[in-house]
Write a protein that holds these residues in place. Structure first.
Motif, PDB file in Angstrom:
ATOM      1  N   ASN A  50       0.816  -1.214   0.000  1.00  0.00           N
ATOM      2  CA  ASN A  50       0.000   0.000   0.000  1.00  0.00           C
ATOM      3  C   ASN A  50       0.851   1.264   0.000  1.00  0.00           C
ATOM      4  O   ASN A  50       0.597   2.202  -0.751  1.00  0.00           O
ATOM      5  CB  ASN A  50      -0.958  -0.005   1.199  1.00  0.00           C
ATOM      6  N   ASN A  65      -1.039   4.537  -0.896  1.00  0.00           N
ATOM      7  CA  ASN A  65      -2.302   4.258  -0.200  1.00  0.00           C
ATOM      8  C   ASN A  65      -2.096   4.272   1.314  1.00  0.00           C
ATOM      9  O   ASN A  65      -1.033   3.864   1.789  1.00  0.00           O
ATOM     10  CB  ASN A  65      -2.813   2.849  -0.535  1.00  0.00           C
ATOM     11  N   THR A  76      -5.818   0.198   3.295  1.00  0.00           N
ATOM     12  CA  THR A  76      -6.508   0.109   1.997  1.00  0.00           C
ATOM     13  C   THR A  76      -6.635  -1.344   1.519  1.00  0.00           C
ATOM     14  O   THR A  76      -5.703  -2.141   1.662  1.00  0.00           O
ATOM     15  CB  THR A  76      -5.720   0.925   0.959  1.00  0.00           C
ATOM     16  N   SER A  94      -1.165  -4.368  -4.616  1.00  0.00           N
ATOM     17  CA  SER A  94      -1.869  -3.135  -4.241  1.00  0.00           C
ATOM     18  C   SER A  94      -2.188  -2.355  -5.496  1.00  0.00           C
ATOM     19  O   SER A  94      -1.484  -2.433  -6.500  1.00  0.00           O
ATOM     20  CB  SER A  94      -1.008  -2.297  -3.303  1.00  0.00           C
ATOM     21  N   GLY A 114      -6.919   1.855  -4.128  1.00  0.00           N
ATOM     22  CA  GLY A 114      -7.619   0.755  -3.458  1.00  0.00           C
ATOM     23  C   GLY A 114      -8.633   0.070  -4.360  1.00  0.00           C
ATOM     24  O   GLY A 114      -8.675   0.297  -5.566  1.00  0.00           O
ATOM     25  N   TYR A 151      -9.352   7.990   1.628  1.00  0.00           N
ATOM     26  CA  TYR A 151     -10.263   7.911   0.491  1.00  0.00           C
ATOM     27  C   TYR A 151     -11.683   7.871   0.989  1.00  0.00           C
ATOM     28  O   TYR A 151     -11.953   7.441   2.090  1.00  0.00           O
ATOM     29  CB  TYR A 151      -9.974   6.650  -0.329  1.00  0.00           C
TER      30      TYR A 151
END
Lengths: 247, 325
Positions: free
Chosen positions: B48, B53, B57, B121, B125, B324
């Motif tokens: 991630n 991310n 995620t 990843s 996501g 997110y």
């Protein structure tokens, strides 16, 4: 009434009514005893609520069981010694203190037949006719001691001694959702279809795990369950209702 | 600054067991809900961070035989964990390093070279609904992920909105010294479990002196181990209580079971020891036939080792706290 704290007696370990044991580096198990009874379990449930109500950061899960509470934490935010010290200072219910009444749930059950394929075996084990065995099972109220095994699976007890049949020697690969089973002194309800070794005596049309809801679990530790025998017609009517979300 | 569209990924072949995972479903164990989540959380977090991310995620967990995926948009990805011989349009691609897969690119996996579980990843996501606060797939209860099941041929995965590439450039990699090395045998450190009184005196010595083999009856729920028998004093009187990931529970046959990510929340067997958190990522990379040696450790040591592991990672790849929606 405020709870009495044990902290001032902590230098007398023999008088402690609980023990804190490390379960690896990310959990502690707080043991209140080594038997199944409602008094110990009510202290377990009360302590789990007290820990939850602290809303401490980095505490992932608080899991009450028959006789212990397991607290799962983030080991990057807590060390076990500090957490154990904090847990010890929390109020705990004394042995013998009254248990607050849990919510009573009436759970309809269609006993026997294809819905309870082991009812005859349980009846034989108990030296009863099948309808006597199911009537005995439904004759008393049960405490929800804990949830575990699968989402929303309640461990209920204790059942009348003569019904306390051990698990099947070979578990079934699939037990249908709603199945009501017996294992020794416990009875339980399978919320979802899973493999399982309990003796199946009936089935409820009421959903234990209502997927998609904010609070999908019908029963909570400390609640009370009363089984009500129903017939096929009522089972079908309630199944239909449950499937349409009106349960 | 390059802007990307949300990913769209077509599953051409599912692989052996490819699931959507995150850091697990916490806060519902008291209702019997398993934590699940990535078996190897270290590799999952690295994957991630490499694509910008946040740690939690949702990613794909691949098992031994990876999937074949077609990317319908330019997509930034990273592959970590087990080396399952990844190729992009039939050319080898590096692991532990973020890369851009151009629109139409096909990602495939071949023979497993080291380890068991790889993590893929995707910047932004994977857009599946949160179930009880998590996107992790728990197949046994059909909870989370994509309809509560592993990926299958014909599935289409949609990505979340990726971060602008300025935050984490393509080619970001985990420094080599921090990359784990997976072998067919592992040394796992353990803390004595809470139920010593249920075992005979020399049981911990037996556990630490013997070698155990991961048996074929092993999955995301737990590994059945084969080796020297752990003798119990009393097998009947134990009352079910809480389990933890890494617990070594011992049924009456004396062969320990190492509980992993999909473990049941409570269990009816006494636990002789628990594998430390810092070593669980290594345990997650074992396959049937692999061997384990157990070494004793204290709680304080275990917690220090985990802090060092995470501090080193934070220096090499700082966490991305962008959220997110």
């Amino acid at each position: 009434m405020p709870f009495r704290s044990h902290t001032r007696r902590s230098h007398h370990p023999k008088k402690e009514s609980f023990r804190i044991l490390p379960l690896g580096d990310s959990a502690l198990t707080i043991e209140f005893g080594n038997v199944i009874n409602s008094e110990i379990n009510s202290r377990v449930v009360a302590f789990a609520k007290t820990v939850f109500n602290q809303h401490w950061q980095g505490i992932h899960d608080i899991v009450p069981t028959y006789r212990s509470v397991t607290v799962h934490f983030d080991p990057l935010q807590w060390d076990s010694a500090t957490l154990a010290k904090r847990l010890k200072t929390l109020p705990r219910r004394e042995p013998g203190q009254a248990d607050p009444q849990g919510i009573l749930h009436e759970i309809p059950v269609l006993y026997g037949g294809e819905w309870g394929p082991d009812l005859e075996a349980v009846a034989t084990f108990a030296g009863l006719q099948p309808d006597e065995a199911s009537a005995l099972h439904a004759s008393i109220q049960y405490r929800v001691y804990m949830l575990g095994f699968s989402p929303g699976f309640p461990y209920l007890g204790l059942i009348p001694e003569r019904l306390a049949m051990p698990r099947r020697s070979t578990p079934r690969t699939t037990v249908p959702a709603g199945s009501v089973g017996i294992a020794d002194h416990q009875t339980g309800i399978y919320p979802i279809a899973t493999p399982g070794g309990w003796q199946l005596i009936g089935r409820t049309p009421i959903a234990m795990y209502r997927k998609g809801r904010a609070d999908p679990f019908l029963l909570k530790p400390g609640d009370i369950v009363q089984f009500n025998p129903i017939d096929r017609h009522e089972f079908d009517r309630l199944s239909h209702k449950s499937a349409h979300g009106n349960d | 600054m390059m802007k990307l569209q949300p990913a769209e990924i077509l599953v051409l072949k599912s692989g052996w067991l490819t699931t959507i995972q995150d850091l697990g479903r916490h806060g519902h164990q008291h209702y019997g809900v398993s934590v699940s989540g990535a078996m190897d959380s270290f590799s999952m977090i690295v994957a991630n961070r490499l694509v910008g991310n946040p740690d939690q995620t949702a990613i794909l967990e691949l098992t031994l035989k990876g999937p074949e995926l077609q990317f319908e948009q330019d997509t930034v990805v990273a592959i970590t964990g087990a080396d399952l011989s990844p190729t992009l349009d039939n050319r080898n691609v590096p692991m532990w390093r973020s890369m851009l897969i151009p629109r139409g690119g096909q990602l495939r996996f071949g023979v497993p070279r080291a380890g068991t579980r790889a993590y893929l990843s995707i910047a932004g996501g994977i857009d599946v609904p949160l179930v009880l606060g998590s996107r992790a797939t728990h197949c046994a209860s059909e909870t989370g992920g994509l309809h509560g099941r592993p990926l299958k041929q014909g599935d289409v995965l949609r990505g979340g909105k990726p971060a602008p590439l300025i935050t984490q450039p393509i080619g970001t990699e985990l420094p080599a010294p921090l990359r784990p090395c997976y072998e067919r045998s592992a040394t796992l450190r353990i803390i004595p479990g809470p139920q010593q009184m249920f075992f005979k005196k020399h049981s911990l010595t037996t556990l630490t002196q013997a070698h155990y083999t991961v048996s074929p009856q092993s999955n995301r729920m737990g590994y059945r181990l084969a080796g020297s028998k752990i003798a119990q004093k009393d097998t009947a009187s134990f009352i079910s209580d809480g389990t933890a990931t890494g617990s070594l529970q011992v049924p009456s046959d004396g062969q320990p079971i190492l509980l992993m990510a999909d473990r049941q929340t409570t269990g009816g067997y006494p636990k002789i020891a628990v594998v430390i958190s810092a070593d669980l990522p290594l345990a997650a990379q074992l396959a049937p036939g692999d061997r384990i040696r157990f070494v004793l450790c204290t709680v304080a040591q275990a917690q220090r080792l985990l802090r060092i592991q995470h501090a080193q990672l934070d220096v090499a790849l700082p966490p991305c706290d962008r959220h997110y929606t």
